[in-house]
Design an enzyme around this catalytic site. Sequence first.
Site, short mmCIF file in Angstrom:
data_model
loop_
_atom_site.label_atom_id
_atom_site.label_comp_id
_atom_site.label_asym_id
_atom_site.label_seq_id
_atom_site.Cartn_x
_atom_site.Cartn_y
_atom_site.Cartn_z
CD GLU A 182 -2.98 -1.16 2.25
OE1 GLU A 182 -2.80 -0.39 3.21
OE2 GLU A 182 -3.97 -1.88 2.14
CD GLU A 254 -5.13 -6.11 2.34
OE1 GLU A 254 -5.86 -5.31 2.97
OE2 GLU A 254 -3.90 -6.16 2.48
#
Length: 688
Positions: A182, A254
Amino acid sequence: MERVSWQPLALLLLAAAAAVASGTEVGYDGRSMVIDGERRLLISGSIHYPRSTPEMWPDLIRKAKEGGLDAIETYVFWNGHEPRRRQYNFEGSYDIVRFFKEVQDAGMYAILRIGPYICGEWNYGGLPAWLRDISGMQFRMHNNPFEQEMETFTTLIVDKLKEAKMFAGQGGPIILSQIENEYGNVMDKLNNDESASEYIHWCAAMANKQNVGVPWIMCQQDQDVPPNVINTCNGFYCHDWFPKRTDIPKIWTENWTGWQPKYGHLKDLHNVLKSMEKILLHGDYKDTTMGNTNVMVTKYTLDNSSACFISNKFDDKEVNVTLDDGATHVVPAWSVSILPDCKTVAYNSAKIKTQTSVMVKRPGVETVTDGLAWSWMPENLHPFMTDEKGNFRKNELLEQIATSGDQSDYLWYRTSLEHKGESNYKLHVNTTGHELYAFVNGKLVGRHYAPNGGFVFQMETPVKLHSGKNYISLLSATIGLKNYGALFEMMPAGIVGGPVKLVDTVTNTTAYDLSNSSWSYKAGLAGEYRETHLDKAKDRSQWRGGTIPVHRPFTWYKATFEAPTGEEPVVADLLGLGKGVVWKCLTGCNEPSQRFYHVPRSFLKAGEPNTMVLFEEAGGDPTRVSFHTVAVGAACAEAAEVGDESKAALAAFTAACVGKESCTVRHTEDFRAGSGCDSGVLTVQATC
């Protein structure tokens, strides 16, 4: 209930079939992952190995497979594997090779998310605090100190897994590897775009030279995507997200479904998707808006077959959608209906048609409460009540994480001053810590904590100084370290900079500014140094029996107990304890937000005494602690769609609850009439 959004072609859920011993070739194209030359619809789920015990892994993996998953993914936890620089831990719950072998033995693929920054709701995002001790260190930026440590650890993990033949090309289960995590969410906030860009490209180059034989992924790397990696999406909604290149598949690494009663509902979804694998990965598709951009039909065609998805983005109303065959389908608000043949709805994301069960106390098993034999020991605070015998001294107030190296949640700041006569003051402390205890001349004079997660607060508490030398001891405590955001590692903790001062109670002005006094530092508590939690034989004479004090801060408690019989999971009910329990009063007034904690069976010895040691910081009542087993309770299925539910119950709840913040409905026997549910359990699903 979680809102679920869906756009089928745009979603590639990670998955796999069992790897064969001769090795598996892993590739990709613009449509999907390609396993041994075949496009695959891949569905994966997370099991983080340090969050459970090795004895639990086979059952967790089995349940994942039975839920329709074909691959297990996990982060790699750097600060767990290397708690001190060049001192490694690969034992017990950190035996990463054993974990991947369990995945392989279950006939599943694996996804290795090295990071090694992971976020992961894990202390410091998995980065070891000792990194801060290295000169010139900048976390997750282009600098040699960080990149050297990151490459050393990444190479260590890769080599360990290569040696065990865990990568797909070696016949192992790992089909994908991830580097960084991320980073795209924070790189434009790091105040150095050039360094951030150089760093993320260095990450990709470093990863690819590891020669693992499987593709590397980077999640949430939407800008400045390096070559030779697949950028992927994390989040609740990835339907409008697309990768930066057309030659790589769209992967959703995710899908945050944590707040949904999900196991059975998602199992049904997985089964439906798998039945459509060929048409989804090889068919042509077309999106058609149905009079409003919030309503869309996506149709796949392959040869003479078709499959349809109907999406309703309205969050407050259901819609009627008529397809080409003239059939009309009702799609609830904010949901997707899946029709594998474009005729019959096989699944709707908002309609939970599967059985939903809850965990209940196992009937017939006596709860272990009265049988707990308690003893106690006060934490030895005496050595910390002066400013002597510290680790070092400094004429300034230091930052806690760098000073303690995260070897303890606690750091003592201690100083002294000479005072003439007796006087009353207010002790004022400004801190960026999470909790603070203040002692003056050996007595606890104040305690304060950071409200609502804002880790900046001031403590003011009355104190009385005597004539002569006075000692001030401040105990700063952290409750986990920040793990996310740009430059999160720079967020201070503790009483860094202060000020710490004594304020005149009459004039309300500073009488003594102690900020630059000589401060003595010591990390940890006496019980931590003695390893009281291990209940060593040489310390057992220190435990006291008899009447057990309650609501006493800084106290160690020990209890012996027999493990509950049976095979069901064991939980510790820690009702009555203090620190770590958040009390709420919107619903369930006077009940803690969490009181039950799983105790793995592998921790317990059957047929002989077990020992539990607790440290109670704030003051609680350990005599209310108990152990018991839990089991799956009864539930009524087929209770979520119009026509399946009890009409009497629906009418009662609609009248009493719709449009209101809270409601009460009295259960009647009429609720069961015609519902097909004989369990006596009423399940109500509501969307707010």
